[in-house]
Design a protein around this motif. Structure first.
Motif, PDB file in Angstrom:
ATOM      1  N   PHE A 224       0.699  -1.111  -0.112  1.00  0.00           N
ATOM      2  CA  PHE A 224       0.025  -0.033   0.023  1.00  0.00           C
ATOM      3  C   PHE A 224       0.789   1.272   0.096  1.00  0.00           C
ATOM      4  N   ILE A 225       1.883   1.079   0.601  1.00  0.00           N
ATOM      5  CA  ILE A 225       3.149   2.483   0.620  1.00  0.00           C
ATOM      6  C   ILE A 225       3.494   2.693  -0.430  1.00  0.00           C
ATOM      7  N   PHE A 226       4.459   1.744  -0.857  1.00  0.00           N
ATOM      8  CA  PHE A 226       5.236   1.775  -2.041  1.00  0.00           C
ATOM      9  C   PHE A 226       4.614   0.969  -3.403  1.00  0.00           C
ATOM     10  N   PRO A 227       4.719   1.354  -4.550  1.00  0.00           N
ATOM     11  CA  PRO A 227       4.339   0.432  -5.708  1.00  0.00           C
ATOM     12  C   PRO A 227       5.101  -1.024  -5.591  1.00  0.00           C
ATOM     13  N   ALA A 228       4.141  -1.897  -6.203  1.00  0.00           N
ATOM     14  CA  ALA A 228       5.041  -3.376  -6.559  1.00  0.00           C
ATOM     15  C   ALA A 228       6.143  -3.225  -7.733  1.00  0.00           C
ATOM     16  N   ARG A 229       6.731  -4.125  -7.841  1.00  0.00           N
ATOM     17  CA  ARG A 229       7.847  -4.188  -8.870  1.00  0.00           C
ATOM     18  C   ARG A 229       7.587  -5.298  -9.864  1.00  0.00           C
ATOM     19  N   ARG A 230       7.919  -5.281 -11.133  1.00  0.00           N
ATOM     20  CA  ARG A 230       7.921  -6.598 -12.021  1.00  0.00           C
ATOM     21  C   ARG A 230       9.276  -7.195 -11.820  1.00  0.00           C
ATOM     22  N   LEU A 231       9.145  -8.487 -11.680  1.00  0.00           N
ATOM     23  CA  LEU A 231      10.592  -9.147 -11.857  1.00  0.00           C
ATOM     24  C   LEU A 231      10.056 -10.578 -12.620  1.00  0.00           C
ATOM     25  N   LEU A 232      11.069 -10.998 -13.438  1.00  0.00           N
ATOM     26  CA  LEU A 232      10.867 -12.108 -14.169  1.00  0.00           C
ATOM     27  C   LEU A 232      10.819 -13.421 -13.456  1.00  0.00           C
ATOM     28  N   HIS A 233       9.984 -14.161 -13.333  1.00  0.00           N
ATOM     29  CA  HIS A 233       9.782 -15.206 -12.278  1.00  0.00           C
ATOM     30  C   HIS A 233       9.114 -16.405 -13.225  1.00  0.00           C
ATOM     31  N   ASP A 234       9.865 -17.709 -13.379  1.00  0.00           N
ATOM     32  CA  ASP A 234       9.075 -18.707 -14.004  1.00  0.00           C
ATOM     33  C   ASP A 234       8.905 -18.451 -15.484  1.00  0.00           C
ATOM     34  N   GLY A 235       9.849 -17.622 -16.106  1.00  0.00           N
ATOM     35  CA  GLY A 235       9.638 -17.333 -17.616  1.00  0.00           C
ATOM     36  C   GLY A 235       8.583 -16.275 -17.809  1.00  0.00           C
ATOM     37  N   ALA A 236       8.087 -15.397 -16.745  1.00  0.00           N
ATOM     38  CA  ALA A 236       7.001 -14.636 -17.011  1.00  0.00           C
ATOM     39  C   ALA A 236       7.391 -13.397 -16.018  1.00  0.00           C
ATOM     40  N   SER A 237       6.994 -11.983 -16.522  1.00  0.00           N
ATOM     41  CA  SER A 237       7.043 -11.020 -15.557  1.00  0.00           C
ATOM     42  C   SER A 237       5.886 -10.718 -14.693  1.00  0.00           C
ATOM     43  N   THR A 238       6.286 -10.688 -13.581  1.00  0.00           N
ATOM     44  CA  THR A 238       5.399 -10.919 -12.290  1.00  0.00           C
ATOM     45  C   THR A 238       5.507  -9.728 -11.417  1.00  0.00           C
ATOM     46  N   TRP A 239       4.356  -9.170 -10.763  1.00  0.00           N
ATOM     47  CA  TRP A 239       4.384  -8.305  -9.936  1.00  0.00           C
ATOM     48  C   TRP A 239       4.866  -8.782  -8.559  1.00  0.00           C
ATOM     49  N   PHE A 240       5.917  -8.188  -7.843  1.00  0.00           N
ATOM     50  CA  PHE A 240       6.303  -8.632  -6.464  1.00  0.00           C
ATOM     51  C   PHE A 240       6.119  -7.499  -5.538  1.00  0.00           C
ATOM     52  N   GLY A 241       5.878  -7.588  -4.285  1.00  0.00           N
ATOM     53  CA  GLY A 241       6.014  -6.843  -3.316  1.00  0.00           C
ATOM     54  C   GLY A 241       6.979  -7.042  -2.038  1.00  0.00           C
ATOM     55  N   ASP A 242       6.721  -6.279  -0.927  1.00  0.00           N
ATOM     56  CA  ASP A 242       7.606  -6.501   0.449  1.00  0.00           C
ATOM     57  C   ASP A 242       7.904  -7.851   0.659  1.00  0.00           C
ATOM     58  N   GLY A 243       9.024  -8.598   0.847  1.00  0.00           N
ATOM     59  CA  GLY A 243       9.318  -9.751   1.374  1.00  0.00           C
ATOM     60  C   GLY A 243       8.775 -10.458   2.542  1.00  0.00           C
ATOM     61  N   SER A 244       8.574  -9.030   3.266  1.00  0.00           N
ATOM     62  CA  SER A 244       7.991  -9.684   4.704  1.00  0.00           C
ATOM     63  C   SER A 244       6.651  -9.988   4.826  1.00  0.00           C
ATOM     64  N   MET A 245       5.726 -10.056   3.693  1.00  0.00           N
ATOM     65  CA  MET A 245       4.544 -10.414   3.572  1.00  0.00           C
ATOM     66  C   MET A 245       4.801 -11.897   3.518  1.00  0.00           C
TER      67      MET A 245
END
Length: 429
Positions: A224-245
């Motif tokens: 909610f505070i900062f925007p998610a980021r796209r990372l390449l994962h399993d051959g696709a570009s996927t949205w990721f967020g904070d690792g503490s979740m």
């Protein structure tokens, strides 16, 4: 070399609270320097020594932590240390310089226009979403825009040095974590000097590969505070967020990477006492800031304390097993040292709310962060965003004091003991 390679440093998340970690590291670096100086003095006084001889060898500058694991803001601190693992003191000094001179605009946009564009529109969509759903242009992604953080990372974290650190064995492994919005899984991205097979557990898995600044931005994208980021994962570009979740096992990556000793630096007290600024929930309904702060604590703080407690229970159980039987078991005791704040960070944050830029203060006030007589409501939420020097320096000072209070434990954990010198007769013989 083996001892350093299996000693892990684990840095948790918590936004601006991660300044506490840097204070602890500053104390650890000074303890290390004191121990090295003592070893040098003892070596120079030993029979047969000569001026200029060093007992510690050429790798004395190398980080004492072979495995570094970080989450959220802790991932940024971890990567900064890992990329400069050949000179631990310099890495810590540079982290201290950044955190002690922080201003919020280095992490997120603080001018009135950008705060209005992101924060106000986000709150509007939250409260009047039914009315603005058809206005397609109003699609806020986060409360704040952390675009400035990308520039800071390029200066602070030279990721291009990481392969060199691994190749020269100054570092055994680096791991950062992020949460995949597409699959709901908690993902650990890691790179290591020696082959380490990826692992997979329910709702979490590990992915080996080259790490970039995008991984750090994804890991630190507070929901909610900062925007998610796209990372390449399993051959696709996927949205990721904070690792503490959804991080149910914060200690697990270090163990999978071969750690036998864990130094864990948290960003919240494991057992909080009563707050100095008590809320009155029986008289007032909790504000959005209070609810958000409570949720942040669940995300960033609770799972780490739970995982450490689980490890301690396992260690106690293993201690009851006879040594002969324990040697044949797949489990072994793991040494774990936890350093966490001895004061409530929420209360420290309450004293520094006035240092935030005016547009950010106004935004937080709209969410319920405000002074109410002798109390401050919503300071927990503000503590994650208080990237201002007055607050970060206060946390660094607290971290340094807490670490020095545990000097004996840290020295024992790191095996920073003076070597036993042979007697003169033994030396002559």
């Amino acid at each position: 070399m083996r001892q350093r390679a299996t000693t892990a440093l684990i840095l948790s998340g918590g936004g601006a609270r991660a300044a506490y970690q840097v204070g602890v590291l500053r104390a650890v670096a000074r303890m290390k320097a004191q121990w090295e100086a003592s070893v040098d003095v003892q070596a120079s006084n030993a029979p047969g020594s000569h001026p200029g001889s060093f007992a510690l060898g050429a790798d004395r500058a190398v980080s004492p932590f072979g495995i570094v694991v970080g989450t959220s803001a802790g991932a940024i601190n971890s990567a900064a240390l890992a990329c400069k693992a050949d000179d631990f003191d310099r890495a810590v000094d540079e982290l201290c310089a950044v955190w002690s001179g922080f201003h919020a605009h280095q992490v997120y946009s603080t001018d009135a226009w950008n705060v209005l564009r992101t924060g106000a529109s986000w709150l509007t969509a939250l409260s009047l979403g039914w009315a603005v759903a058809r206005w397609r242009r109003l699609k806020p992604r986060s409360l704040l825009d952390n675009a400035p953080l990308a520039g800071l990372l390029r200066e602070l974290v030279p990721m291009e040095r990481l392969p060199t650190m691994l190749g020269r064995r100054c570092l055994s492994a680096l791991a950062v974590t992020a949460s995949c919005y597409g699959t709901g899984r908690h993902i650990t991205f890691y790179c290591s000097g020696q082959p380490v097979a990826p692992w997979e557990r329910p709702q979490r898995r590990a992915v080996q590969g080259y790490l970039t600044h995008d991984h750090l931005l994804a890991s630190s994208a507070i929901p909610f505070i900062f925007p998610a980021r796209r990372l390449l994962h399993d051959g696709a570009s996927t949205w990721f967020g904070d690792g503490s979740m959804r991080q149910t096992a914060p200690l697990s990556p270090a163990l999978h990477l071969g750690a036998e000793r864990l130094m864990v630096i948290g960003a919240g007290r494991a057992l909080d006492g009563p707050a100095q600024n008590q809320e009155l929930p029986e008289r007032r309904y909790p504000s959005l800031a209070q609810v958000a702060g409570h949720a942040m604590a669940s995300i960033f703080l609770d799972t780490l304390a739970s995982d450490v407690e689980k490890l301690e229970r396992i260690n106690r159980a293993l201690a009851q097993v006879p040594e002969a039987a324990r040697n044949s078991m797949p489990w072994k005791p793991i040494r774990c040292l936890v350093i966490s704040p001895t004061q409530r960070i929420d209360d420290i944050a309450a004293a520094h709310l006035g240092d935030l830029p005016n547009p950010v203060r106004a935004l937080l006030a709209g969410m319920g962060v405000r002074r109410d007589g002798s109390r401050t409501q919503g300071s927990a939420l503000a503590s994650y965003l208080l990237f201002e020097a007055s607050f970060t320096q206060a946390l660094m000072d607290l971290g340094e004091r807490d670490a020095w209070a545990k000097q004996a434990e840290i020295a024992e954990f790191m095996d920073w003991r003076l070597p036993v010198q042979p007697s003169v007769a033994q030396a002559v013989a």
